[in-house]
Write a protein that holds these residues in place. Structure first.
Motif, mmCIF file in Angstrom:
data_model
loop_
_atom_site.group_PDB
_atom_site.id
_atom_site.type_symbol
_atom_site.label_atom_id
_atom_site.label_comp_id
_atom_site.label_asym_id
_atom_site.label_seq_id
_atom_site.Cartn_x
_atom_site.Cartn_y
_atom_site.Cartn_z
ATOM 1 N N TRP A 41 0.767 -1.204 -0.060
ATOM 2 C CA TRP A 41 -0.057 -0.114 0.336
ATOM 3 C C TRP A 41 0.844 1.114 0.009
ATOM 4 O O TRP A 41 0.684 2.177 -0.834
ATOM 5 C CB TRP A 41 -0.776 -0.233 1.192
ATOM 6 N N LEU A 42 1.962 1.286 0.889
ATOM 7 C CA LEU A 42 2.924 2.509 0.758
ATOM 8 C C LEU A 42 3.581 2.597 -0.437
ATOM 9 O O LEU A 42 3.558 3.778 -1.096
ATOM 10 C CB LEU A 42 3.954 2.175 1.855
ATOM 11 N N ALA A 43 3.844 1.519 -1.250
ATOM 12 C CA ALA A 43 4.558 1.385 -2.564
ATOM 13 C C ALA A 43 3.888 2.052 -3.585
ATOM 14 O O ALA A 43 4.067 2.768 -4.275
ATOM 15 C CB ALA A 43 5.103 0.277 -2.708
ATOM 16 N N ILE A 44 2.357 2.050 -3.400
ATOM 17 C CA ILE A 44 1.396 2.359 -4.233
ATOM 18 C C ILE A 44 1.006 4.032 -3.970
ATOM 19 O O ILE A 44 1.268 4.730 -4.902
ATOM 20 C CB ILE A 44 -0.070 1.481 -4.248
ATOM 21 N N THR A 45 0.652 4.059 -2.746
ATOM 22 C CA THR A 45 0.272 5.416 -2.483
ATOM 23 C C THR A 45 1.510 6.385 -2.255
ATOM 24 O O THR A 45 1.467 7.433 -2.585
ATOM 25 C CB THR A 45 -0.388 5.508 -1.290
ATOM 26 N N GLU A 46 2.749 5.996 -1.608
ATOM 27 C CA GLU A 46 3.790 6.898 -1.555
ATOM 28 C C GLU A 46 5.018 6.929 -2.599
ATOM 29 O O GLU A 46 5.281 7.991 -3.105
ATOM 30 C CB GLU A 46 4.843 6.649 -0.127
ATOM 31 N N ASP A 47 4.932 5.779 -3.184
ATOM 32 C CA ASP A 47 6.047 5.559 -4.354
ATOM 33 C C ASP A 47 5.453 5.423 -5.716
ATOM 34 O O ASP A 47 6.295 5.669 -6.613
ATOM 35 C CB ASP A 47 6.941 4.330 -3.957
ATOM 36 N N GLY A 48 4.167 5.775 -5.741
ATOM 37 C CA GLY A 48 3.593 5.452 -7.316
ATOM 38 C C GLY A 48 3.766 4.366 -8.009
ATOM 39 O O GLY A 48 3.859 4.501 -9.178
ATOM 40 N N VAL A 49 4.056 3.399 -7.347
ATOM 41 C CA VAL A 49 4.175 1.941 -8.028
ATOM 42 C C VAL A 49 2.834 1.554 -8.333
ATOM 43 O O VAL A 49 1.937 1.331 -7.939
ATOM 44 C CB VAL A 49 4.748 0.904 -7.218
ATOM 45 N N ASN A 50 2.555 1.092 -9.566
ATOM 46 C CA ASN A 50 1.415 0.678 -10.148
ATOM 47 C C ASN A 50 1.170 -0.934 -10.120
ATOM 48 O O ASN A 50 0.899 -1.802 -11.041
ATOM 49 C CB ASN A 50 1.321 1.020 -11.676
ATOM 50 N N VAL A 51 0.777 -1.104 -8.880
ATOM 51 C CA VAL A 51 0.690 -2.415 -8.442
ATOM 52 C C VAL A 51 -1.179 -2.694 -8.545
ATOM 53 O O VAL A 51 -1.654 -1.825 -8.032
ATOM 54 C CB VAL A 51 0.957 -2.943 -6.992
ATOM 55 N N THR A 52 -1.306 -3.671 -9.200
ATOM 56 C CA THR A 52 -2.949 -3.787 -9.299
ATOM 57 C C THR A 52 -3.293 -5.115 -8.856
ATOM 58 O O THR A 52 -4.807 -5.316 -8.683
ATOM 59 C CB THR A 52 -3.363 -3.710 -10.845
ATOM 60 N N ARG A 53 -2.595 -6.165 -8.476
ATOM 61 C CA ARG A 53 -3.142 -7.470 -8.017
ATOM 62 C C ARG A 53 -2.166 -7.977 -6.905
ATOM 63 O O ARG A 53 -0.856 -7.956 -6.844
ATOM 64 C CB ARG A 53 -3.180 -8.499 -9.070
#
Ligand code: GBH
Length: 489
Positions: A414-426
């Motif tokens: 969740w941090l990678a998505i919200t803070e680092d902008g990584v596009n994890v979708t699953r």
């Protein structure tokens, strides 16, 4: 209402999907039912039972071949968005080749797919999760260049049968295990030890096989069905033991992840240049006329480049990297304890908790760093996490440590998505049910559901972690309310 408020701040993006996974040899059993052909794991467990802890084998496993309705039911109870399972190549194609499709094999996967869809669960199929038809192994398996055609033919059969309903495909699970672990260690199927040579033949032909299977879908099936195809890597986060090992560690990342990523996800394609150079130099010094890492032609480079619709990886653990000491022998477990090609040794941090599997220490922040490295190294791609979960042992429904493992990893993602902008979708929880854990047999458990292996029906019972995961899916958040609020399963 209170729960919703609490978890509001930590929600995954809308459209983020949660699933769980298994693999054919680990769950199906029915190893010789109907016309199924023998595969490499059947051969290993029967010809050398001592290769497996407690002489366990996958002859029956969870008997998912007969109990697939139970698997669909629990997947549905959990509210999974998708279920990742693999096809047993020799069950579908008893000869390994497409001259004959097994009627029973075909129907088994049809039933499973339709059963999942009826419950609103998307099937996600792995074509190859380590159970190669033994006949093809006898002809050299992944070290024979013809595997490219054999695998492509098998993939086309699977797409032809199932692509109308199956929109997600994984060509090969963990090539680093299929090639590097297999041929460097000689302790899993096929038990062939030829370190530093056979593994690289395998790597090259496996990449070409993946690329061909991807291209077949892209050309013949995608226009009609619009699904996604990719490969999934086993990634261990590599952290320098101390600052002086930064470069060595980066090289090791380009070795373990890079050999299977650079050819597919970069603009130039081909082998990671620094690794290609190191292996060529080592080979020369050792008296080989050419590099042990077989070269690609430009045509092959172009053929492999870009063959992805997502970046898939499985994540469990991390390592600290340092230079091997003079005379230090790197273990027989080359991927996880050391890498002779780079003279790199691996250790673990004392603060990382050891699990019940002897290769597995817990470092949740590793998954966030891994995601950051992938984005930095290969650019902004859609990323699927296709396995993640904790090893425990013994029958035990109250698996608080597994809940913590899932929670802490979901938080880092969740941090990678919200803070680092990584596009994890699953995100995919390994695994739906306790199953045959390869050379560890049934002694190590990863299941959200416990399986009673003494029970002929292989009854599945939800663990506390299943209730937690159900709540994660329902609230779309990792910080779910305290466990007294979990829905009953
Ligand atoms: C994954 O590999 C696999 O995809 C999955 O099938 C497996 O159940 C899961 O991990 C949990 O282990 O292979 O037993 O001979 C993770 C990477 C972990 C692969 C350790 C090789 C070495 C011992 N691996 N392993 S074994």
């Amino acid at each position: 209402l209170i729960c919703a408020d609490l978890s509001d701040g930590v929600k995954f993006p809308p459209g983020f999907l949660f699933g769980s996974a298994t693999a054919s040899y680990q769950v199906e059993g029915a190893w010789n039912v109907s016309d199924k052909g023998e595969n490499t794991w059947d051969r290993l467990v029967h010809s050398n039972p001592d290769a497996i802890k407690n002489r366990d084998n996958g002859d029956v496993a969870c008997d998912s071949y007969h109990n697939w309705r139970d698997d669909v039911k629990i997947a549905s109870d959990l509210g999974l968005h998708f279920y990742r399972f693999s096809i047993s190549w020799a069950r579908l194609l008893p000869t390994g080749l497409p001259d004959r499709i097994s009627e029973d094999g075909k129907n088994y996967y049809n039933n499973l797919i339709d059963g999942l869809l009826e419950k609103g669960i998307q099937p996600l199929i792995t074509l190859y999760h380590w159970d190669l038809p033994q006949r093809l192994q006898d002809l050299g398996g992944w070290t024979n260049p013809l595997i490219v055609e054999w695998f492509a033919d098998y993939a086309r059969v699977a797409y032809t049968l199932y692509a109308d309903r199956v929109k997600g495909w994984i060509t090969i699970n963990e090539p680093v295990i299929v090639c590097d672990f297999v041929y460097n260690s000689g302790i899993i199927a096929p038990p062939i030890k030829d370190p530093g040579f056979a593994n690289y033949l395998c790597t090259k032909f496996l990449l070409l096989a993946h690329a061909k299977a991807w291209r077949i879908y892209d050309k013949e099936f995608k226009p009609k069905y619009n699904g996604k195809v990719g490969i999934t890597n086993h990634l261990i986060w590599m952290e320098p033991f101390s600052n002086e090992y930064e470069e060595l560690t980066e090289n090791l990342r380009h070795y373990l992840a890079g050999l299977y990523s650079h050819p597919i996800y970069t603009k130039d394609g081909g082998w990671p240049p620094e690794i290609e150079k190191i292996i060529a130099e080592n080979s020369k010094r050792q008296g080989y006329p050419r590099s042990r890492l077989p070269a690609f032609t430009q045509e092959e480079i172009d053929f492999i480049k870009g063959t992805y619709d997502f970046y898939g990886f499985n994540f469990y653990t991390s390592r600290l990297v340092r230079k091997a000491r003079d005379g230090e022998t790197l273990s027989n477990w080359p991927l996880e304890n050391g890498c002779p090609e780079l003279s790199a040794a691996m250790e673990v941090h004392p603060s990382w908790k050891k699990t019940e599997s002897d290769w597995f220490w817990i470092n949740p922040v590793g998954i966030r760093k891994m995601l950051g490295w992938l984005k930095k190294t290969y650019g902004d791609m859609e990323i699927f996490i296709l396995e993640n979960g904790l090893a425990t042992k013994d029958y035990n429904l109250n698996d608080e440590d597994r809940i913590k493992y899932y929670r802490d990893h979901l938080e880092q993602i969740w941090l990678a998505i919200t803070e680092d902008g990584v596009n994890v979708t699953r995100y995919t929880a390994w695994t739906l049910v306790d199953n045959f854990e390869w050379i560890f047999g049934y002694s190590v458990k990863f299941g959200l559901y416990e399986v009673d292996f003494e029970d002929p029906k292989r009854k599945r019972t939800p663990r506390a972690s299943a209730k937690y995961y159900k709540e994660v899916i329902r609230t779309h958040s990792f910080d779910v309310a305290n466990k007294n609020n979990y829905d009953e399963l």
